[in-house]
Design an enzyme around this catalytic site. Structure first.
Site, PDB file in Angstrom:
ATOM      1  N   ASP A 100       0.863  -1.196   0.000  1.00 47.40           N
ATOM      2  CA  ASP A 100       0.000   0.000   0.000  1.00 47.40           C
ATOM      3  C   ASP A 100       0.889   1.232   0.000  1.00 47.40           C
ATOM      4  O   ASP A 100       1.995   1.224   0.551  1.00 47.40           O
ATOM      5  CB  ASP A 100      -0.922   0.016   1.226  1.00 47.40           C
ATOM      6  CG  ASP A 100      -2.119   0.928   1.020  1.00 47.40           C
ATOM      7  OD1 ASP A 100      -3.218   0.410   0.747  1.00 47.40           O
ATOM      8  OD2 ASP A 100      -1.955   2.171   1.117  1.00 47.40           O
TER       9      ASP A 100
ATOM     10  N   ARG B 260     -16.031   4.124  -4.036  1.00 44.13           N
ATOM     11  CA  ARG B 260     -17.119   5.087  -4.236  1.00 44.13           C
ATOM     12  C   ARG B 260     -17.562   5.719  -2.925  1.00 44.13           C
ATOM     13  O   ARG B 260     -17.504   5.077  -1.880  1.00 44.13           O
ATOM     14  CB  ARG B 260     -18.341   4.346  -4.796  1.00 44.13           C
ATOM     15  CG  ARG B 260     -18.218   3.979  -6.221  1.00 44.13           C
ATOM     16  CD  ARG B 260     -19.612   3.763  -6.796  1.00 44.13           C
ATOM     17  NE  ARG B 260     -20.048   2.382  -6.731  1.00 44.13           N
ATOM     18  CZ  ARG B 260     -21.261   1.993  -7.113  1.00 44.13           C
ATOM     19  NH1 ARG B 260     -22.143   2.876  -7.547  1.00 44.13           N
ATOM     20  NH2 ARG B 260     -21.594   0.726  -7.069  1.00 44.13           N
TER      21      ARG B 260
ATOM     22  N   HIS C 268     -19.445  -4.193 -15.334  1.00 42.07           N
ATOM     23  CA  HIS C 268     -19.689  -4.086 -13.892  1.00 42.07           C
ATOM     24  C   HIS C 268     -20.298  -2.720 -13.600  1.00 42.07           C
ATOM     25  O   HIS C 268     -19.691  -1.856 -12.993  1.00 42.07           O
ATOM     26  CB  HIS C 268     -18.364  -4.267 -13.148  1.00 42.07           C
ATOM     27  CG  HIS C 268     -18.502  -4.359 -11.664  1.00 42.07           C
ATOM     28  ND1 HIS C 268     -19.460  -5.121 -11.039  1.00 42.07           N
ATOM     29  CD2 HIS C 268     -17.784  -3.792 -10.659  1.00 42.07           C
ATOM     30  CE1 HIS C 268     -19.315  -5.007  -9.726  1.00 42.07           C
ATOM     31  NE2 HIS C 268     -18.304  -4.199  -9.477  1.00 42.07           N
TER      32      HIS C 268
HETATM   33  N1  APR Z   1      -0.331   2.324  -4.714  1.00 44.43           N
HETATM   34  C1  APR Z   1      -0.672   1.462  -3.717  1.00 44.43           C
HETATM   35  N2  APR Z   1      -1.790   1.608  -2.980  1.00 44.43           N
HETATM   36  C2  APR Z   1      -2.585   2.636  -3.242  1.00 44.43           C
HETATM   37  C3  APR Z   1      -2.290   3.566  -4.279  1.00 44.43           C
HETATM   38  C4  APR Z   1      -1.102   3.380  -5.023  1.00 44.43           C
HETATM   39  N3  APR Z   1      -0.745   4.205  -5.999  1.00 44.43           N
HETATM   40  N4  APR Z   1      -3.277   4.486  -4.299  1.00 44.43           N
HETATM   41  C5  APR Z   1      -4.151   4.154  -3.342  1.00 44.43           C
HETATM   42  N5  APR Z   1      -3.743   3.039  -2.707  1.00 44.43           N
HETATM   43  C6  APR Z   1      -4.382   2.334  -1.588  1.00 44.43           C
HETATM   44  C7  APR Z   1      -4.943   3.278  -0.537  1.00 44.43           C
HETATM   45  O1  APR Z   1      -3.919   3.781   0.297  1.00 44.43           O
HETATM   46  C8  APR Z   1      -5.928   2.388   0.193  1.00 44.43           C
HETATM   47  O2  APR Z   1      -5.360   1.780   1.335  1.00 44.43           O
HETATM   48  O3  APR Z   1      -5.520   1.597  -2.017  1.00 44.43           O
HETATM   49  C9  APR Z   1      -6.287   1.297  -0.846  1.00 44.43           C
HETATM   50  C10 APR Z   1      -7.758   1.284  -1.207  1.00 44.43           C
HETATM   51  O4  APR Z   1      -8.458   0.885  -0.081  1.00 44.43           O
HETATM   52  P1  APR Z   1      -9.863   1.508   0.355  1.00 44.43           P
HETATM   53  O5  APR Z   1      -9.767   2.979   0.311  1.00 44.43           O
HETATM   54  O6  APR Z   1     -10.265   0.833   1.615  1.00 44.43           O
HETATM   55  O7  APR Z   1     -10.820   1.068  -0.854  1.00 44.43           O
HETATM   56  P2  APR Z   1     -11.491  -0.367  -1.087  1.00 44.43           P
HETATM   57  O8  APR Z   1     -12.848  -0.379  -0.519  1.00 44.43           O
HETATM   58  O9  APR Z   1     -10.543  -1.431  -0.696  1.00 44.43           O
HETATM   59  O10 APR Z   1     -11.668  -0.348  -2.669  1.00 44.43           O
HETATM   60  C11 APR Z   1     -10.555  -0.400  -3.534  1.00 44.43           C
HETATM   61  O11 APR Z   1     -11.659  -1.728  -5.177  1.00 44.43           O
HETATM   62  O12 APR Z   1     -13.847  -2.466  -5.218  1.00 44.43           O
HETATM   63  C12 APR Z   1     -12.949  -1.507  -5.701  1.00 44.43           C
HETATM   64  O13 APR Z   1     -14.319   0.440  -6.078  1.00 44.43           O
HETATM   65  C13 APR Z   1     -13.327  -0.110  -5.252  1.00 44.43           C
HETATM   66  O14 APR Z   1     -11.778   1.057  -6.668  1.00 44.43           O
HETATM   67  C14 APR Z   1     -12.021   0.601  -5.347  1.00 44.43           C
HETATM   68  C15 APR Z   1     -11.014  -0.481  -4.959  1.00 44.43           C
END
Ligand code: APR
Length: 311
Positions: free
Chosen positions: A35, A84, A177
């Site tokens: 992450d 979202r 989707h």
């Molecule tokens: N590199 C690595 N991690 C990243 C990056 C990046 N460039 N940009 C964002 N992230 C990480 C964020 O720090 C966060 O921890 O991606 C993670 C996304 O997690 P959440 O915000 O909890 O989102 P989540 O509900 O897991 O959804 C992620 O999956 O189902 C789809 O629509 C949803 O596009 C979304 C994705």
């Protein structure tokens, strides 16, 4: 050399962490969680490793903000990106998540050139195009997770409506989707009995509508998108690939003429095994379902048209 499979999950947020935990608990793979937030993946990995001693799997998860540990992965699951918020469609995320998915794909593809990439970030169909273009991987090795989740939602509604076990529901949701996805009623059975014999058309229409808007229903309840079912669905795809299960599952694959769609990622039944998408399974659709697939493809094409990523 452990002989175990290696699975990377990028994005240690709600969906990524759920997927990583599901895979780790199966005990056949080492899991690398990445992450961008410093220490976040390391913290989640530590917590999951400590859970292992309670529930009884091997603690084999590492977390990092760097990609060195991901080298030589068999499967890479991409969940990085924004989820979202209420009032947003998946398509509203396209520009933000395009940049994220492109940068993540670049990092993972050069370190794991033989991996199968499973894309989860939304808007899913468009993000599959981004991952394939940036990785340069053959279409078989870039596949998206959407259909298993949409089908799980449809199956849950059917089980509740018919008073049956969800284990006996056999359903299939195809198409993009988005709200124009296509629950294939003609191929849906409960214990082998066609759904159309078990309930009324009106009730089926309501379940189809609820499925199509299933993601939005969760967003309005949670304030963000769902993660338990999405994470588990991605893990099911990881299983099919790592264990070469040859499962027939609805997944997002690049269509080149199949279902009369050309040059577009969309949800179809695929045979999923060690090679990724080993076959696109042809399902006989009714005239109405064919029309819905065309409409869904048009909606996906519109979002793909916004992308700026080229191979
Ligand atoms: N590199 C690595 N991690 C990243 C990056 C990046 N460039 N940009 C964002 N992230 C990480 C964020 O720090 C966060 O921890 O991606 C993670 C996304 O997690 P959440 O915000 O909890 O989102 P989540 O509900 O897991 O959804 C992620 O999956 O189902 C789809 O629509 C949803 O596009 C979304 C994705």
């Amino acid at each position: 050399m452990t002989g175990r499979k290696k699975v990377t999950v990028v994005g240690a947020g709600n969906v990524g962490a759920t997927c990583a935990l599901e895979v780790a608990r199966r005990d056949y793979a080492d899991v690398v969680l990445v992450d961008i937030i410093p220490n976040f993946a390391a913290g989640k990995a530590l917590d999951m490793n400590q859970m292992a001693s309670v529930t009884g799997y091997e603690p084999a998860i590492v977390g990092s903000e760097r990609y060195d540990e991901t080298k030589g992965s068999d499967v890479v699951v991409i969940t990085a990106g924004k989820p979202r918020s209420p009032g947003m469609s998946r398509d509203d995320l396209v520009t933000t998540n395009e940049a994220i998915v492109a940068s993540v794909t670049k990092e993972v593809a050069r370190r794991s050139p033989k991996a199968v990439i499973v894309v989860v970030s939304n808007p899913l169909d468009a993000m599959c195009h981004v991952a394939q273009a940036v990785s340069g991987f053959p279409k078989e090795r870039v596949v998206g997770m959407a259909g298993i989740l949409d089908t799980a939602r449809f199956s849950a509604f059917i089980a509740w409506e018919t008073g049956s076990s969800v284990k006996d529901v056999q359903a299939m949701v195809l198409g993009g989707h988005g709200d124009q996805m296509v629950p294939v009623v003609s191929a849906t059975t409960v214990g082998g009995v066609p759904l159309e014999q078990l309930t009324t058309r009106g009730k089926i229409s309501k379940m189809v509508e609820r499925t199509r808007k299933g993601g939005g229903e969760l967003v309005s309840l949670l304030g963000t998108s769902a993660w338990y079912a999405p994470g588990a669905a991605a893990a099911q795809m990881v299983d099919a690939i790592c264990l070469d299960q040859k499962r027939v599952l609805p997944c997002t694959a690049l269509l080149e003429g199949e279902y009369s769609v050309d040059g577009l990622y969309m949800g179809v039944p695929v045979r999923l095994g060690a090679g990724g998408v080993e076959e696109i399974v042809k399902l006989k659709l009714s005239a109405q379902e064919k029309k819905m697939v065309r409409e869904s493809a048009a909606a996906v094409r519109e979002v793909v048209g916004v992308l700026t990523t080229t191979s």
